[in-house]
Design a protein around this motif. Structure first.
Motif, PDB file in Angstrom:
ATOM      1  N   ARG A 173       0.836  -1.191   0.000  1.00  0.00           N
ATOM      2  CA  ARG A 173       0.000   0.000   0.000  1.00  0.00           C
ATOM      3  C   ARG A 173       0.876   1.248   0.000  1.00  0.00           C
ATOM      4  NH1 ARG A 173       0.591   2.207   4.888  1.00  0.00           N
ATOM      5  NH2 ARG A 173       1.237   0.865   6.622  1.00  0.00           N
ATOM      6  N   ALA A 174       0.258   2.385  -0.305  1.00  0.00           N
ATOM      7  CA  ALA A 174       0.956   3.658  -0.203  1.00  0.00           C
ATOM      8  C   ALA A 174       1.238   3.948   1.268  1.00  0.00           C
ATOM      9  CB  ALA A 174       0.110   4.765  -0.811  1.00  0.00           C
ATOM     10  N   MET A 175       2.390   4.552   1.538  1.00  0.00           N
ATOM     11  CA  MET A 175       2.794   4.811   2.925  1.00  0.00           C
ATOM     12  C   MET A 175       3.741   6.005   2.981  1.00  0.00           C
ATOM     13  SD  MET A 175       5.534   1.679   3.407  1.00  0.00           S
ATOM     14  CE  MET A 175       4.423   0.469   2.683  1.00  0.00           C
ATOM     15  N   PRO A 176       3.893   6.618   4.170  1.00  0.00           N
ATOM     16  CA  PRO A 176       4.895   7.675   4.309  1.00  0.00           C
ATOM     17  C   PRO A 176       6.281   7.139   3.972  1.00  0.00           C
ATOM     18  CG  PRO A 176       3.407   7.669   6.195  1.00  0.00           C
ATOM     19  CD  PRO A 176       3.107   6.430   5.410  1.00  0.00           C
ATOM     20  N   ALA A 177       7.073   7.960   3.311  1.00  0.00           N
ATOM     21  CA  ALA A 177       8.399   7.515   2.877  1.00  0.00           C
ATOM     22  C   ALA A 177       9.262   7.092   4.054  1.00  0.00           C
ATOM     23  CB  ALA A 177       9.083   8.615   2.080  1.00  0.00           C
ATOM     24  N   ALA A 178       9.139   7.782   5.177  1.00  0.00           N
ATOM     25  CA  ALA A 178       9.950   7.424   6.349  1.00  0.00           C
ATOM     26  C   ALA A 178       9.599   6.036   6.859  1.00  0.00           C
ATOM     27  CB  ALA A 178       9.763   8.470   7.449  1.00  0.00           C
ATOM     28  N   ASP A 179       8.313   5.671   6.842  1.00  0.00           N
ATOM     29  CA  ASP A 179       7.899   4.341   7.284  1.00  0.00           C
ATOM     30  C   ASP A 179       8.465   3.275   6.344  1.00  0.00           C
ATOM     31  OD1 ASP A 179       6.497   5.636   9.238  1.00  0.00           O
ATOM     32  OD2 ASP A 179       4.506   5.233   8.391  1.00  0.00           O
ATOM     33  N   TRP A 180       8.402   3.559   5.051  1.00  0.00           N
ATOM     34  CA  TRP A 180       8.949   2.598   4.081  1.00  0.00           C
ATOM     35  C   TRP A 180      10.428   2.376   4.311  1.00  0.00           C
ATOM     36  CZ3 TRP A 180      12.473   4.570   0.289  1.00  0.00           C
ATOM     37  CH2 TRP A 180      13.055   3.561  -0.502  1.00  0.00           C
ATOM     38  N   LEU A 181      11.180   3.455   4.500  1.00  0.00           N
ATOM     39  CA  LEU A 181      12.627   3.310   4.630  1.00  0.00           C
ATOM     40  C   LEU A 181      13.000   2.571   5.900  1.00  0.00           C
ATOM     41  CD1 LEU A 181      15.230   4.006   3.148  1.00  0.00           C
ATOM     42  CD2 LEU A 181      15.378   6.097   4.524  1.00  0.00           C
ATOM     43  N   ARG A 182      12.260   2.829   7.001  1.00  0.00           N
ATOM     44  CA  ARG A 182      12.532   2.116   8.245  1.00  0.00           C
ATOM     45  C   ARG A 182      12.303   0.621   8.082  1.00  0.00           C
ATOM     46  NH1 ARG A 182      10.255   6.669  10.891  1.00  0.00           N
ATOM     47  NH2 ARG A 182       8.193   5.689  10.799  1.00  0.00           N
ATOM     48  N   GLY A 183      11.320   0.262   7.271  1.00  0.00           N
ATOM     49  CA  GLY A 183      11.001  -1.159   7.115  1.00  0.00           C
ATOM     50  C   GLY A 183      11.755  -1.837   5.989  1.00  0.00           C
ATOM     51  N   ALA A 184      12.574  -1.083   5.244  1.00  0.00           N
ATOM     52  CA  ALA A 184      13.312  -1.680   4.142  1.00  0.00           C
ATOM     53  C   ALA A 184      14.354  -2.669   4.654  1.00  0.00           C
ATOM     54  CB  ALA A 184      13.995  -0.592   3.313  1.00  0.00           C
ATOM     55  N   ALA A 185      14.534  -3.771   3.937  1.00  0.00           N
ATOM     56  CA  ALA A 185      15.485  -4.791   4.373  1.00  0.00           C
ATOM     57  C   ALA A 185      16.899  -4.234   4.468  1.00  0.00           C
ATOM     58  CB  ALA A 185      15.440  -5.969   3.395  1.00  0.00           C
TER      59      ALA A 185
END
Length: 305
Positions: free
Chosen positions: A285-297
């Motif tokens: 889903r679409a998400m805040p960029a900061a949340d995506w980066l924190r969860g990136a492998a």
């Protein structure tokens, strides 16, 4: 007047409402129901739904063939009105209404003739755009202009936001023009200036070239938002960029490089980095960029291309 209205998407709804409030709309032509969503449910166009709400007769057709022309002829319209219908009005239908047809087009003609004028204006970095009501002729968006309005393009305005605003502003312009035609005071003048074309955008048009200067990357991102939707590739998969912002006095990043600086996520371009606001990785889903980066492998060393 007795008016036939042709339109399909939501941006045509303000015009339909404005015209119907002042004149008798004897038929609304719109494109046929289309499959939408994951379940591909056949769904009426936004204009069809609005016409039904207003109690107006609807003709659904993707092409204005002989049978449609015959139905319109029986209604004896004074004027035809087109707003983003999505099909061509050809002879003999073009000459059927007593006063012909007018078209509300979302650009300052002859700049950006074609299907996607607002998107192309934003992508090109135009400072100004507008809307024009013109007399429909066989050549694409080439008729004489009855009226136009102008407005600046905001530095952070997306094509979607701009089109929504022009849909409302243009509806009033269109309604005033129909009133002038009704009393015989409308005057159309030939288009003047350089002709540019605005063809429908493809998915390829939505891919960002991150080696370009930041202002050009940002303009394209805004110009293809919400549709077709800006993207770059991450690991060979489409990575959507729903929203971003320009930065001031930030050290450069290599084109495509992603880096967290404080609470912000920055994306390198050919010049200054952009700040990523809302993103959508493939399959998520679409998400805040900061949340995506924190969860990136691997949050470091990420590069978009």
């Amino acid at each position: 007047m007795r008016i036939v209205f042709a339109g399909t998407p939501a941006v045509a709804i303000p015009s339909l409402a404005a015209v119907a409030a002042r004149h008798e709309v004897v038929a609304v032509i719109t494109r046929e129901d289309a499959p939408l969503g994951r379940k591909r449910v056949l769904t009426p166009s936004p204009v069809a739904a609005e016409a039904a709400r207003l109690g107006l007769p609807v003709i659904k057709a993707n092409r204005l063939r002989e049978e449609v022309t015959e139905r319109i002829a029986e209604l004896q319209p004074d004027l035809g009105v087109v707003v983003a219908y999505g099909g061509l009005v050809r002879e003999p239908l073009l000459s059927l209404p007593r006063l012909g047809w007018v078209n509300l087009h979302f650009s300052l003609l002859p700049r950006w003739r074609g299907a996607a004028p607002v998107q192309h204006a934003v992508i090109a970095g135009d400072a100004e755009t507008g809307a024009a009501v013109f007399h429909l002729v066989p050549e694409l968006d080439a008729g004489d202009v009855y009226a136009e309005l102008r407005r600046p393009i905001g530095p952070d305005e997306t094509a979607g936001e701009l089109l929504d605003a022009l849909a409302v502003e243009g509806a009033a312009l269109l309604a005033d023009t129909t009133d002038a035609l009704a009393v015989g005071t409308a005057v159309a003048v030939p288009q003047q200036g350089e002709i540019t074309v605005a063809p429908k955008l493809s998915l390829d048009d939505a891919r960002l070239d991150l080696t370009q200067p930041a202002e050009r990357v940002y303009a394209r991102l805004r110009g293809v938002t919400p549709e077709p939707g800006a993207f770059a590739l991450l690991g060979g998969e489409r990575f959507k960029l729903h929203a971003a912002r320009r930065t001031i006095d930030e050290p450069p990043l290599a084109p495509g490089a992603v880096e967290a600086r404080g609470r912000r996520v920055l994306l390198g371009t050919g010049t200054d980095p952009l700040e990523l606001v809302t993103v959508q990785p493939a399959g998520k889903r679409a998400m805040p960029a900061a949340d995506w980066l924190r969860g990136a492998a691997s949050p470091t060393g990420l590069v978009l291309s």
